[in-house]
Scaffold this motif. Structure first.
Motif, PDB file in Angstrom:
ATOM      1  N   HIS A  45       0.818  -1.203   0.000  1.00  0.00           N
ATOM      2  CA  HIS A  45       0.000   0.000   0.000  1.00  0.00           C
ATOM      3  C   HIS A  45       0.863   1.268   0.000  1.00  0.00           C
ATOM      4  N   TRP A  46       1.874   1.258   0.847  1.00  0.00           N
ATOM      5  CA  TRP A  46       2.777   2.414   0.961  1.00  0.00           C
ATOM      6  C   TRP A  46       3.533   2.674  -0.346  1.00  0.00           C
ATOM      7  N   ILE A  47       3.937   1.590  -1.003  1.00  0.00           N
ATOM      8  CA  ILE A  47       4.694   1.722  -2.253  1.00  0.00           C
ATOM      9  C   ILE A  47       3.880   2.475  -3.309  1.00  0.00           C
ATOM     10  N   ALA A  48       2.577   2.202  -3.347  1.00  0.00           N
ATOM     11  CA  ALA A  48       1.733   2.809  -4.377  1.00  0.00           C
ATOM     12  C   ALA A  48       1.353   4.257  -4.059  1.00  0.00           C
ATOM     13  N   GLU A  49       1.416   4.609  -2.779  1.00  0.00           N
ATOM     14  CA  GLU A  49       1.079   5.978  -2.356  1.00  0.00           C
ATOM     15  C   GLU A  49       2.059   6.999  -2.924  1.00  0.00           C
ATOM     16  N   PRO A  50       1.621   8.261  -3.091  1.00  0.00           N
ATOM     17  CA  PRO A  50       2.585   9.277  -3.520  1.00  0.00           C
ATOM     18  C   PRO A  50       3.685   9.441  -2.465  1.00  0.00           C
ATOM     19  N   LEU A  51       4.829   9.912  -2.915  1.00  0.00           N
ATOM     20  CA  LEU A  51       5.993  10.056  -2.038  1.00  0.00           C
ATOM     21  C   LEU A  51       5.706  10.927  -0.828  1.00  0.00           C
ATOM     22  N   ASP A  52       6.049  10.440   0.347  1.00  0.00           N
ATOM     23  CA  ASP A  52       5.906  11.231   1.552  1.00  0.00           C
ATOM     24  C   ASP A  52       7.262  11.765   1.985  1.00  0.00           C
ATOM     25  N   GLY A  53       7.235  12.662   2.933  1.00  0.00           N
ATOM     26  CA  GLY A  53       8.474  13.252   3.431  1.00  0.00           C
ATOM     27  C   GLY A  53       8.497  14.735   3.186  1.00  0.00           C
ATOM     28  N   ALA A  54       8.894  15.471   4.199  1.00  0.00           N
ATOM     29  CA  ALA A  54       8.864  16.930   4.109  1.00  0.00           C
ATOM     30  C   ALA A  54      10.044  17.456   3.293  1.00  0.00           C
ATOM     31  N   GLY A  55      11.229  17.152   3.721  1.00  0.00           N
ATOM     32  CA  GLY A  55      12.414  17.701   3.080  1.00  0.00           C
ATOM     33  C   GLY A  55      12.740  17.014   1.780  1.00  0.00           C
ATOM     34  N   MET A  56      13.727  17.559   1.085  1.00  0.00           N
ATOM     35  CA  MET A  56      14.185  17.030  -0.190  1.00  0.00           C
ATOM     36  C   MET A  56      14.871  15.684   0.014  1.00  0.00           C
ATOM     37  N   ASP A  57      15.738  15.574   1.019  1.00  0.00           N
ATOM     38  CA  ASP A  57      16.457  14.310   1.233  1.00  0.00           C
ATOM     39  C   ASP A  57      15.514  13.255   1.783  1.00  0.00           C
ATOM     40  N   ALA A  58      14.532  13.680   2.562  1.00  0.00           N
ATOM     41  CA  ALA A  58      13.564  12.716   3.090  1.00  0.00           C
ATOM     42  C   ALA A  58      12.852  12.038   1.927  1.00  0.00           C
ATOM     43  N   ARG A  59      12.453  12.816   0.937  1.00  0.00           N
ATOM     44  CA  ARG A  59      11.735  12.222  -0.200  1.00  0.00           C
ATOM     45  C   ARG A  59      12.648  11.332  -1.022  1.00  0.00           C
ATOM     46  N   LEU A  60      13.888  11.773  -1.218  1.00  0.00           N
ATOM     47  CA  LEU A  60      14.819  10.958  -1.996  1.00  0.00           C
ATOM     48  C   LEU A  60      15.094   9.633  -1.295  1.00  0.00           C
ATOM     49  N   ARG A  61      15.241   9.690  -0.009  1.00  0.00           N
ATOM     50  CA  ARG A  61      15.557   8.472   0.738  1.00  0.00           C
ATOM     51  C   ARG A  61      14.355   7.562   0.800  1.00  0.00           C
ATOM     52  N   ASN A  62      13.170   8.117   0.904  1.00  0.00           N
ATOM     53  CA  ASN A  62      11.969   7.293   0.879  1.00  0.00           C
ATOM     54  C   ASN A  62      11.803   6.621  -0.491  1.00  0.00           C
ATOM     55  N   LEU A  63      12.143   7.363  -1.528  1.00  0.00           N
ATOM     56  CA  LEU A  63      12.064   6.778  -2.860  1.00  0.00           C
ATOM     57  C   LEU A  63      13.070   5.633  -2.988  1.00  0.00           C
ATOM     58  N   ALA A  64      14.238   5.809  -2.417  1.00  0.00           N
ATOM     59  CA  ALA A  64      15.238   4.738  -2.436  1.00  0.00           C
ATOM     60  C   ALA A  64      14.679   3.481  -1.775  1.00  0.00           C
ATOM     61  N   VAL A  65      13.977   3.659  -0.674  1.00  0.00           N
ATOM     62  CA  VAL A  65      13.369   2.505  -0.002  1.00  0.00           C
ATOM     63  C   VAL A  65      12.331   1.865  -0.924  1.00  0.00           C
ATOM     64  N   LYS A  66      11.557   2.697  -1.608  1.00  0.00           N
ATOM     65  CA  LYS A  66      10.542   2.157  -2.511  1.00  0.00           C
ATOM     66  C   LYS A  66      11.160   1.408  -3.678  1.00  0.00           C
ATOM     67  N   ILE A  67      12.270   1.920  -4.195  1.00  0.00           N
ATOM     68  CA  ILE A  67      12.947   1.225  -5.294  1.00  0.00           C
ATOM     69  C   ILE A  67      13.425  -0.140  -4.810  1.00  0.00           C
ATOM     70  N   ARG A  68      14.020  -0.132  -3.658  1.00  0.00           N
ATOM     71  CA  ARG A  68      14.474  -1.379  -3.048  1.00  0.00           C
ATOM     72  C   ARG A  68      13.314  -2.354  -2.849  1.00  0.00           C
ATOM     73  N   ALA A  69      12.140  -1.773  -2.538  1.00  0.00           N
ATOM     74  CA  ALA A  69      10.962  -2.584  -2.208  1.00  0.00           C
ATOM     75  C   ALA A  69      10.090  -2.883  -3.416  1.00  0.00           C
ATOM     76  N   ALA A  70      10.502  -2.419  -4.598  1.00  0.00           N
ATOM     77  CA  ALA A  70       9.630  -2.440  -5.773  1.00  0.00           C
ATOM     78  C   ALA A  70       9.016  -3.815  -6.052  1.00  0.00           C
ATOM     79  N   GLY A  71       9.761  -4.855  -5.764  1.00  0.00           N
ATOM     80  CA  GLY A  71       9.272  -6.207  -6.002  1.00  0.00           C
ATOM     81  C   GLY A  71       8.089  -6.606  -5.138  1.00  0.00           C
TER      82      GLY A  71
END
Lengths: 178, 178
Positions: A81-107
């Motif tokens: 569910h979280w993977i499909a949601e739009p990116l969360d995170g306030a700061g710029m690095d927070a969003r980039l790091r969350n996206l990194a987690v999503k990429i890792r979790a893409a499967g």
DNA sequence: GGTTTCATGTAACTAGTTACATGATTTA
DNA sequence: TAAATCATGTAACTAGTTACATGAAACC
């Protein structure tokens, strides 16, 4: 909180104790992240009470007992569910790091949704880069002739520009290969 | 906390209210940072009680009163002292962002000390890049043939590599020009 | 008549850090 | 014999976010 989800991914790949998770973090998501063991223990406790994970105490010879955490079906659903949601995170690095987690979790979720988020963040970063470029052109028309405070300010701006360029280069690579 | 010092630099250049500081942050240190107005107000209150800044209430026509903050001699001394200290900050981005504040603040302290910190962080980042390169060579000997979870893991590692490369490129530029 | 700007603040919360504590085992 | 590794945790703190509140003026 993305730490929850980062832990979920890690536990999906391999169940383990808080201690093991802390060590794994140093060599996977750790490129973008560092979580202390306290943070991990605390988050795991919360995840257990939300039933995203289940625990099995494991006795060991000559070592303290360990608690082995395993992702529950609810945990897997939460991750997807979280993977499909739009990116969360306030700061710029927070969003980039969350996206990194999503990429890792893409499967474990909708890869197409991740791709869309990669594209969106890429554009966000590109827009920011354009702003910085504009500031540079206006405020520092002759960058090689700077001294003192102007030089210092320009160097910091350059850092911002390099950061955006790096992020964009990486996101383009991800867009291409994911 | 580096927010205190970021505010000190900004106020050294130009005294102003918390509101003004929040806006300025968006267009200077903001390349590396975002501080909400609440954080700034809270930090300013703390700085006032430590006598790093002095306050003058200013009445305005048709606008709410504002509190104009000015750096005290003790504030300047604190800034100069902090600049010369070794880099603080737990995470990788915390240290980079603190260094950015120090570069911006270089004129108010020991520039040579800042240069040394730039060189030290550059080496730290280069060491980290070497570790990532090593991991890549060992775990992903044929990066173009990856699929699934391996591909995802490699993409995240690539992000770490790009981040380090970007940081190193910038720090080299700073070393050269500062 | 609704949004944005100016200007400050309280309150409650989440995230992240640092320090301390325990205790056995292995390694230098 | 000192340090590092394995394993978990409490407690206290600092940093950062989100939501809410006020109130006038300017702009569209």
């Amino acid at each position: 909180m993305a730490l929850t989800h980062a832990i979920l991914v890690s536990l999906c790949e391999q169940s383990g104790s808080g201690y093991e998770l802390a060590r794994r973090f140093d060599r996977s998501i750790g490129y973008f992240w560092t979580a202390t063991h306290q943070q991990i223990y605390r988050t795991l406790a919360g995840m257990e009470s939300e039933q995203l994970v289940s625990v099995t105490p494991v006795a060991q010879q000559g070592r303290p007992d360990k608690k082995v955490y395993k992702v529950s079906p609810a945990g897997r659903a939460e991750l997807a569910h979280w993977i499909a949601e739009p990116l969360d995170g306030a700061g710029m690095d927070a969003r980039l790091r969350n996206l990194a987690v999503k990429i890792r979790a893409a499967g474990y979720g909708d890869v197409e949704a991740v791709r869309a988020q990669v594209a969106a963040l890429r554009d966000e970063r590109a827009a920011r880069l354009a702003v910085y470029r504009g500031l540079e052109a206006r405020q520092f028309p002759d960058p090689d002739a700077l001294t003192g405070a102007d030089l210092h300010q320009h160097l910091v701006l350059l850092g911002g520009i390099r950061t955006e360029q790096g992020a964009i280069a990486w996101l383009d690579e991800v867009k291409e290969k994911l």
